[in-house]
Design a protein around this motif. Structure first.
Motif, PDB file in Angstrom:
ATOM      1  N   VAL A  16     -57.726 -59.225 -99.437  1.00  0.00           N
ATOM      2  CA  VAL A  16     -57.260 -60.576 -99.116  1.00  0.00           C
ATOM      3  C   VAL A  16     -57.731 -60.995 -97.732  1.00  0.00           C
ATOM      4  O   VAL A  16     -58.203 -62.132 -97.540  1.00  0.00           O
ATOM      5  N   ILE A  17     -57.600 -60.113 -96.761  1.00  0.00           N
ATOM      6  CA  ILE A  17     -58.021 -60.445 -95.391  1.00  0.00           C
ATOM      7  C   ILE A  17     -59.510 -60.767 -95.353  1.00  0.00           C
ATOM      8  O   ILE A  17     -59.944 -61.755 -94.736  1.00  0.00           O
ATOM      9  N   VAL A  18     -60.307 -59.944 -96.029  1.00  0.00           N
ATOM     10  CA  VAL A  18     -61.759 -60.181 -96.069  1.00  0.00           C
ATOM     11  C   VAL A  18     -62.069 -61.499 -96.773  1.00  0.00           C
ATOM     12  O   VAL A  18     -62.946 -62.263 -96.349  1.00  0.00           O
ATOM     13  N   ALA A  19     -61.335 -61.789 -97.861  1.00  0.00           N
ATOM     14  CA  ALA A  19     -61.557 -63.039 -98.603  1.00  0.00           C
ATOM     15  C   ALA A  19     -61.258 -64.248 -97.726  1.00  0.00           C
ATOM     16  O   ALA A  19     -61.988 -65.250 -97.765  1.00  0.00           O
ATOM     17  N   ILE A  20     -60.186 -64.174 -96.945  1.00  0.00           N
ATOM     18  CA  ILE A  20     -59.832 -65.288 -96.050  1.00  0.00           C
ATOM     19  C   ILE A  20     -60.930 -65.506 -95.013  1.00  0.00           C
ATOM     20  O   ILE A  20     -61.383 -66.637 -94.789  1.00  0.00           O
ATOM     21  N   ILE A  21     -61.363 -64.420 -94.374  1.00  0.00           N
ATOM     22  CA  ILE A  21     -62.376 -64.528 -93.314  1.00  0.00           C
ATOM     23  C   ILE A  21     -63.704 -65.020 -93.876  1.00  0.00           C
ATOM     24  O   ILE A  21     -64.308 -65.968 -93.355  1.00  0.00           O
ATOM     25  N   ILE A  22     -64.162 -64.392 -94.965  1.00  0.00           N
ATOM     26  CA  ILE A  22     -65.452 -64.782 -95.547  1.00  0.00           C
ATOM     27  C   ILE A  22     -65.395 -66.216 -96.071  1.00  0.00           C
ATOM     28  O   ILE A  22     -66.327 -67.004 -95.878  1.00  0.00           O
ATOM     29  N   GLY A  23     -64.284 -66.578 -96.732  1.00  0.00           N
ATOM     30  CA  GLY A  23     -64.144 -67.937 -97.251  1.00  0.00           C
ATOM     31  C   GLY A  23     -64.210 -68.971 -96.142  1.00  0.00           C
ATOM     32  O   GLY A  23     -64.920 -69.986 -96.261  1.00  0.00           O
ATOM     33  N   ALA A  24     -63.479 -68.728 -95.038  1.00  0.00           N
ATOM     34  CA  ALA A  24     -63.474 -69.672 -93.912  1.00  0.00           C
ATOM     35  C   ALA A  24     -64.856 -69.778 -93.275  1.00  0.00           C
ATOM     36  O   ALA A  24     -65.323 -70.878 -92.947  1.00  0.00           O
ATOM     37  N   LEU A  25     -65.536 -68.638 -93.108  1.00  0.00           N
ATOM     38  CA  LEU A  25     -66.867 -68.651 -92.486  1.00  0.00           C
ATOM     39  C   LEU A  25     -67.889 -69.350 -93.379  1.00  0.00           C
ATOM     40  O   LEU A  25     -68.733 -70.105 -92.887  1.00  0.00           O
ATOM     41  N   ILE A  26     -67.800 -69.096 -94.683  1.00  0.00           N
ATOM     42  CA  ILE A  26     -68.710 -69.798 -95.610  1.00  0.00           C
ATOM     43  C   ILE A  26     -68.440 -71.292 -95.580  1.00  0.00           C
ATOM     44  O   ILE A  26     -69.360 -72.112 -95.554  1.00  0.00           O
ATOM     45  N   GLY A  27     -67.148 -71.666 -95.571  1.00  0.00           N
ATOM     46  CA  GLY A  27     -66.778 -73.081 -95.539  1.00  0.00           C
ATOM     47  C   GLY A  27     -67.315 -73.783 -94.308  1.00  0.00           C
ATOM     48  O   GLY A  27     -67.892 -74.877 -94.399  1.00  0.00           O
ATOM     49  N   VAL A  28     -67.128 -73.164 -93.146  1.00  0.00           N
ATOM     50  CA  VAL A  28     -67.635 -73.745 -91.900  1.00  0.00           C
ATOM     51  C   VAL A  28     -69.155 -73.874 -91.954  1.00  0.00           C
ATOM     52  O   VAL A  28     -69.726 -74.887 -91.542  1.00  0.00           O
ATOM     53  N   THR A  29     -69.816 -72.834 -92.471  1.00  0.00           N
ATOM     54  CA  THR A  29     -71.285 -72.846 -92.571  1.00  0.00           C
ATOM     55  C   THR A  29     -71.768 -73.964 -93.492  1.00  0.00           C
ATOM     56  O   THR A  29     -72.705 -74.697 -93.168  1.00  0.00           O
ATOM     57  N   ILE A  30     -71.116 -74.096 -94.646  1.00  0.00           N
ATOM     58  CA  ILE A  30     -71.492 -75.129 -95.609  1.00  0.00           C
ATOM     59  C   ILE A  30     -71.299 -76.521 -95.007  1.00  0.00           C
ATOM     60  O   ILE A  30     -72.136 -77.407 -95.148  1.00  0.00           O
ATOM     61  N   GLY A  31     -70.170 -76.716 -94.331  1.00  0.00           N
ATOM     62  CA  GLY A  31     -69.904 -78.009 -93.706  1.00  0.00           C
ATOM     63  C   GLY A  31     -70.908 -78.352 -92.627  1.00  0.00           C
ATOM     64  O   GLY A  31     -71.177 -79.532 -92.366  1.00  0.00           O
ATOM     65  N   SER A  32     -71.484 -77.316 -91.987  1.00  0.00           N
ATOM     66  CA  SER A  32     -72.422 -77.537 -90.882  1.00  0.00           C
ATOM     67  C   SER A  32     -73.811 -77.938 -91.350  1.00  0.00           C
ATOM     68  O   SER A  32     -74.628 -78.394 -90.551  1.00  0.00           O
ATOM     69  N   ILE A  33     -74.099 -77.737 -92.637  1.00  0.00           N
ATOM     70  CA  ILE A  33     -75.432 -78.025 -93.164  1.00  0.00           C
ATOM     71  C   ILE A  33     -75.402 -79.344 -93.924  1.00  0.00           C
ATOM     72  O   ILE A  33     -74.780 -79.433 -94.986  1.00  0.00           O
ATOM     73  N   PRO A  34     -76.044 -80.387 -93.417  1.00  0.00           N
ATOM     74  CA  PRO A  34     -76.059 -81.671 -94.124  1.00  0.00           C
ATOM     75  C   PRO A  34     -76.672 -81.537 -95.514  1.00  0.00           C
ATOM     76  O   PRO A  34     -77.688 -80.856 -95.690  1.00  0.00           O
ATOM     77  N   GLY A  35     -76.044 -82.169 -96.484  1.00  0.00           N
ATOM     78  CA  GLY A  35     -76.550 -82.126 -97.846  1.00  0.00           C
ATOM     79  C   GLY A  35     -75.789 -81.199 -98.757  1.00  0.00           C
ATOM     80  O   GLY A  35     -75.842 -81.331 -99.978  1.00  0.00           O
ATOM     81  N   ILE A  44     -69.975 -72.263-107.417  1.00  0.00           N
ATOM     82  CA  ILE A  44     -70.788 -71.046-107.515  1.00  0.00           C
ATOM     83  C   ILE A  44     -69.920 -69.803-107.316  1.00  0.00           C
ATOM     84  O   ILE A  44     -70.115 -68.776-107.975  1.00  0.00           O
ATOM     85  N   LEU A  45     -68.940 -69.885-106.413  1.00  0.00           N
ATOM     86  CA  LEU A  45     -68.066 -68.737-106.126  1.00  0.00           C
ATOM     87  C   LEU A  45     -66.966 -68.557-107.159  1.00  0.00           C
ATOM     88  O   LEU A  45     -66.304 -67.517-107.183  1.00  0.00           O
ATOM     89  N   LEU A  46     -66.772 -69.557-108.010  1.00  0.00           N
ATOM     90  CA  LEU A  46     -65.676 -69.511-108.980  1.00  0.00           C
ATOM     91  C   LEU A  46     -65.739 -68.280-109.880  1.00  0.00           C
ATOM     92  O   LEU A  46     -64.727 -67.582-110.041  1.00  0.00           O
ATOM     93  N   PRO A  47     -66.897 -67.951-110.482  1.00  0.00           N
ATOM     94  CA  PRO A  47     -66.939 -66.740-111.314  1.00  0.00           C
ATOM     95  C   PRO A  47     -66.634 -65.466-110.528  1.00  0.00           C
ATOM     96  O   PRO A  47     -66.042 -64.526-111.062  1.00  0.00           O
ATOM     97  N   LEU A  60     -60.244 -67.042-101.140  1.00  0.00           N
ATOM     98  CA  LEU A  60     -61.688 -67.242-100.940  1.00  0.00           C
ATOM     99  C   LEU A  60     -62.056 -68.708-101.130  1.00  0.00           C
ATOM    100  O   LEU A  60     -62.746 -69.305-100.281  1.00  0.00           O
ATOM    101  N   LEU A  61     -61.589 -69.312-102.217  1.00  0.00           N
ATOM    102  CA  LEU A  61     -61.913 -70.722-102.483  1.00  0.00           C
ATOM    103  C   LEU A  61     -61.233 -71.647-101.487  1.00  0.00           C
ATOM    104  O   LEU A  61     -61.812 -72.651-101.054  1.00  0.00           O
TER     105      LEU A  61
END
Length: 497
Positions: A16-35, A44-47, A60-61
């Motif tokens: 759970v801890i890893v999922a929270i950290i990875i999810g937040a970091l992926i979210g921030v990264t995705i938001g930082s990239i226009p498009g 994509i992460l749903l499965p 994670l989501l």
């Protein structure tokens, strides 16, 4: 207190801890990239989330969902290009501040506002979800049918400039939801003898195609060069704290609006940002500065934006009704693990609910801390070429579609929805109503059949029960208010001509 301790015990696992950290970091990264959009990445992460423990999969989501709104402010402020669709209003005052040498201050305001809004949204979830779940105990088939109908009406009316298109897409989603095997009568519905359609249109490939792969086609069709980023100049990254303390009323008002708007299906971040920004300008002592680098405007948009993230889960947890396409993905994770949202979930799984609250809190803390200390490196993500990202998403989309059931037909379904989603985006037609029609349509039809079966076919059953009658009146009022506002706008346009 016991529930909190149970929640801490539930969340204090490595997964759970890893999922929270990875999810937040992926979210921030995705938001930082226009498009890129969080919906596509979540699809994509749903499965992958299906194979995880329930709380880890949801965390994670949620991390991607919440973190993306944080990261979306970076290109909005430095590039005048919103990193996420809801960051459009952030460009109004964030970019002018960056141009006049206050980029660090603008980013600090955005991060701090997002953090405060996120915290308030978590507390609203803690307060509202259990209360509404008690109300949901009084719901029968008629009430749930009317609630699903109200959600679909809100989704359509939320697309004010594209209501007709949204209604058509909702109808398409409802139709797609009827495909498959009708268990009540043991008959095939619109399968045309194809065995792979007996289980209906699978949600995961549909979502991946509509949101992830269609966006990949958009990125692949663009000619992209390295973006020119405004330099990080100005005061320290913690300077935004003082701006929020100076505009406390704007913070509280915007957060409250975000919480309320999050409860309304289909309204969410767009509605909350618009109203928060408008009210902030109306009550400001310097309204002329809005659009030219007003800190109040930036505070209003980013606070309301993140205040939605918690409250948008209230209808899902209390009633099992997703408020938007992202919550529909959350619902899929719940259902795969046999965690049925609603009143019984609070009784049967209190440790899961408490763990969910704590994971949301930690997600905001991780995203805020990461952005505060790593902005100078994250800025480089805005220079990644769109075509490279598009190709990468397309590959991941096919892998994600296939990995759930290991059926090639799911890849073809995802590809079909991707092409259709690409056409919709090119013509500014909303795709979200399709997913909600796919989810809420079968729920509405099943509950309506149950209600009519209990009433012996008497359609007035929906008007005989107080709660369903109230929901029905709300549907009529919503449509009436929209029709009246459209009538006034048309009269206003005629006068101007």
């Amino acid at each position: 207190m016991d529930a909190i301790l149970l929640g801490l015990n539930e969340i204090a696992t490595f997964d759970v801890i890893v999922a929270i950290i990875i999810g937040a970091l992926i979210g921030v990264t995705i938001g930082s990239i226009p498009g890129l959009e969080p919906a596509g990445v979540m699809a994509i992460l749903l499965p992958i989330s299906f194979s995880m423990e329930p709380l880890a999969g949801v965390s994670l989501l949620l991390g991607v969902y919440g973190g993306a709104w944080y990261g979306g402010a970076i290109p909005a402020i430095l590039l005048n290009t919103p990193g996420t669709p809801v960051a459009v209003l952030t460009t109004y005052d964030g970019y002018p501040m960056a141009k006049r040498g206050e980029a660090r201050r603008a980013l600090s305001i955005a991060y701090t506002s997002s953090f405060v809004g996120g915290l308030i949204s978590v507390f609203s979830l803690v307060m509202l979800a259990p209360t509404l779940s008690q109300i949901a105990r009084k719901f029968g088939s008629a009430e749930f049918a009317m609630l699903a109908a109200l959600g679909m009406v809100f989704v359509v009316l939320a697309h004010r400039k594209h209501v007709i298109e949204a209604a058509m897409m909702l109808g398409l989603g409802i139709f797609l939801g009827t495909i498959g095997l009708n268990l009540s009568y043991s008959t095939q519905v619109y399968t045309f003898g194809q065995s792979w359609l007996l289980s209906g249109i699978p949600l995961v490939p549909a979502v991946i195609g509509l949101f992830a792969m269609s966006q990949a086609f958009i990125l692949l069709s663009q000619r992209g060069n390295d973006a020119q980023v405004t330099k990080l100049t100005g005061s320290g990254i913690f300077s935004g704290v003082f701006d929020l303390l100076k505009h406390k009323v704007t913070v509280i008002r915007s957060a409250a609006l975000g919480v309320v708007m999050g409860l309304l299906p289909g309204v969410g971040e767009f509605g909350s940002q618009f109203f928060s920004y408008t009210l902030a300008q109306k009550f400001s002592k310097t309204p002329e500065q809005f659009g030219n680098g007003a800190p109040e405007g930036l505070i209003a948009t980013e606070t309301s934006n993140n205040a939605v993230t918690g409250s948008v889960m209230v209808p899902l947890l209390a009633f099992g009704i997703p408020a938007d396409a992202l919550m529909a993905m959350m619902l899929a994770v719940f259902m795969v693990h046999n965690y049925i949202p609603g009143p019984t979930l609070f009784v049967e799984r209190p440790e899961f609910i408490s763990g969910l609250y704590i994971s949301l809190l930690l997600m905001n803390l991780v995203a805020f801390t990461y952005l505060t200390f790593a902005t100078k490196w994250i800025v480089n993500l805005t220079r990644i070429r769109g075509r490279f990202i598009g190709a990468f998403i397309l590959v991941l989309g096919f892998i994600g579609s296939y990995s759930q059931n290991f059926q090639f037909s799911d890849c073809l379904i995802a590809l079909g929805f991707a092409v259709f989603g690409y056409v919709l985006k090119r013509n500014n037609i909303p795709a979200v109503p399709i997913v909600l029609g796919l989810v809420l349509g079968p729920l509405f039809l099943a509950r309506t059949q149950q209600a009519l079966g209990v009433a012996g076919g008497d359609i007035t059953i929906f008007l005989q029960r107080p709660i369903s009658l109230t929901l029905f009146i709300m549907i009529l009022l919503s449509i009436g208010v929209y029709a009246w506002s459209q009538h006034r706008e048309s009269k206003k346009e005629k006068h101007q001509q």
